[in-house]
Design a protein around this motif. Structure first.
Motif, mmCIF file in Angstrom:
data_model
loop_
_atom_site.group_PDB
_atom_site.id
_atom_site.type_symbol
_atom_site.label_atom_id
_atom_site.label_comp_id
_atom_site.label_asym_id
_atom_site.label_seq_id
_atom_site.Cartn_x
_atom_site.Cartn_y
_atom_site.Cartn_z
ATOM 1 N N GLU A 17 42.402 13.724 32.422
ATOM 2 C CA GLU A 17 41.612 14.131 33.585
ATOM 3 C C GLU A 17 40.987 12.922 34.289
ATOM 4 N N GLU A 75 47.320 22.433 31.956
ATOM 5 C CA GLU A 75 46.159 23.034 32.624
ATOM 6 C C GLU A 75 45.378 21.982 33.410
ATOM 7 N N SER A 76 45.245 20.790 32.842
ATOM 8 C CA SER A 76 44.523 19.718 33.536
ATOM 9 C C SER A 76 45.231 19.318 34.817
ATOM 10 N N GLN A 79 44.334 22.034 37.305
ATOM 11 C CA GLN A 79 42.948 22.019 37.783
ATOM 12 C C GLN A 79 42.676 20.852 38.722
ATOM 13 N N ARG A 80 43.403 19.753 38.537
ATOM 14 C CA ARG A 80 43.238 18.596 39.418
ATOM 15 C C ARG A 80 44.199 18.635 40.608
ATOM 16 N N GLY A 238 45.763 26.592 35.397
ATOM 17 C CA GLY A 238 44.798 25.599 35.859
ATOM 18 C C GLY A 238 44.585 25.663 37.360
ATOM 19 N N GLN A 241 42.417 28.648 38.204
ATOM 20 C CA GLN A 241 41.000 28.356 37.947
ATOM 21 C C GLN A 241 40.413 27.524 39.079
ATOM 22 N N ARG A 242 41.157 26.531 39.549
ATOM 23 C CA ARG A 242 40.672 25.676 40.637
ATOM 24 C C ARG A 242 40.532 26.471 41.939
ATOM 25 N N ASP A 245 37.380 28.580 41.532
ATOM 26 C CA ASP A 245 36.144 27.782 41.582
ATOM 27 C C ASP A 245 35.836 27.333 43.008
#
Length: 363
Positions: A17, A75-76, A79-80, A238, A241-242, A245
């Protein structure tokens, strides 16, 4: 069921990350503009972190990562909203080449060290999501094989030094590691939905040596594809989730009629539904990791894709028209979900694969 990663997975994920912190809109646009859509300096940095060797066994010089290790990193990347082709040009090619080439083959070392890139040329224009080769053939000759046919949706295919080409032979389907500059191999570039570069490949009497054929039976190829589907689902989880959020933060800030729209009950209900879809996607993902069965993974990828696509549609609608542009992170995230939902099978084909096995087992 324990949904948490262990300490070593969390530590490595934290390192990944930190590497992905630079994956912002400007960085993605710059990467897309690089030759073939892959920034070689960044790819080398990925290799130094061990990302290009995760799927390679330890006794061959890799990290020997488990399914859960790959899922944690996937997942990382989601999310990024990373535009690095880690999954399609590092994980999957290494799963295949790492098992199908001799232990001392120099090409394995080059791929693991980030000095070379490989891409999977699996799909054909008329086959859509079919994994078995249809019109692409490999006929034996005195020195090896002659490849003939067409491939499409070859992600990272313009940057790759090596292509993993599936073809039908007299003894059944096989996979060949072919140099991208081999005589008779022609590539044409095009952009896919997330802005990255893919290739269409034509094989016109492309001659390859006998050692180009990987020592894999097709069941091993399908097992590698199942692992890649699992990691693709992890990345989509991921991304979901992003998307959630960023949208939750947006509805808390955007005001209408003198108050944040997140206070409106209708918006709250929609966000609760989106939250439930995020949780459903991650639960399905972990269940598939536990099972490991290819048909369960195919069905799970369909479930995760549908959840992530639904969350993406909500995110775009709540942000308005600008949500579809490249000026917002959610635009990049949703487009990546659109790509991954179709890669290695769309939701319909994934559910079909799951249902066929369920019906057979019930018979």
């Amino acid at each position: 069921m324990n949904f948490d990663y262990d300490e070593s997975q969390l530590l490595y994920r934290a390192s990944v990350e930190r590497f992905l912190e630079s994956s912002d809109i400007a960085a993605r646009k710059a990467q897309r503009a690089a030759p073939g859509g892959i920034d070689r300096a960044r790819w080398q940095a990925m290799a130094e972190l061990g990302l290009t060797a995760m799927a390679l066994a330890e006794d061959r010089g890799g990290l020997g990562s488990s399914l859960l290790d790959l899922v944690a990193v996937g997942e990382s990347f989601g999310q990024r909203i990373s535009s690095d082709n880690w999954l399609e040009n590092a994980v999957l090619p290494m799963l295949l080449a790492g098992s199908g080439l001799a232990r001392d083959d120099a090409r394995i070392d080059a791929l693991a060290a980030g000095e070379a890139i490989a891409a999977l040329a699996l799909f054909e224009p008329e086959g859509r999501h079919a994994t078995l080769p249809r019109s692409t053939t490999a006929k034996a000759n005195a020195g090896g094989f002659v490849l003939q046919g067409e491939k499409t949706f070859v992600l990272g295919g313009m940057a790759a030094e090596w292509l993993l080409v599936s073809a039908a032979t007299e003894s059944g389907p096989a996979l060949f590691l072919v140099a991208a500059d081999a005589p008779g191999l022609h590539r044409r570039s095009y952009r896919v939905v997330d802005g990255n570069e893919a290739a269409e490949v034509r094989l016109l009497g492309c001659e390859v040596p006998a050692e180009a054929r990987l020592a894999l039976d097709w069941e091993e190829v399908e097992a590698a594809l199942a692992t890649a589907r699992l990691v693709a689902a992890a990345e989509m989880a991921g991304l979901a989730q992003r998307l959630f959020d960023d949208t939750l933060n947006y509805v808390r800030q955007r005001e209408q009629f003198g108050q944040p729209i997140g206070r409106f009950q209708a918006i709250q209900h929609r966000m609760v539904e989106a939250y439930a879809r995020v949780d459903q996607a991650r639960s399905a993902l972990i269940a598939a990791v536990t099972s490991g069965a290819p048909q369960d993974i195919a069905g799970m990828k369909a479930v995760v894709a549908e959840a992530a696509l639904a969350i993406g549609r909500e995110a775009v609608q709540l942000h308005g028209g600008m949500g579809t542009t490249d000026e917002l992170e959610i635009g990049h995230a949703h487009k990546r979900v659109l790509l991954l939902s179709q890669w290695l099978g769309d939701p319909a084909s994934g559910l079909d694969a799951y249902a066929q096995v369920a019906i057979r087992d019930a018979a």
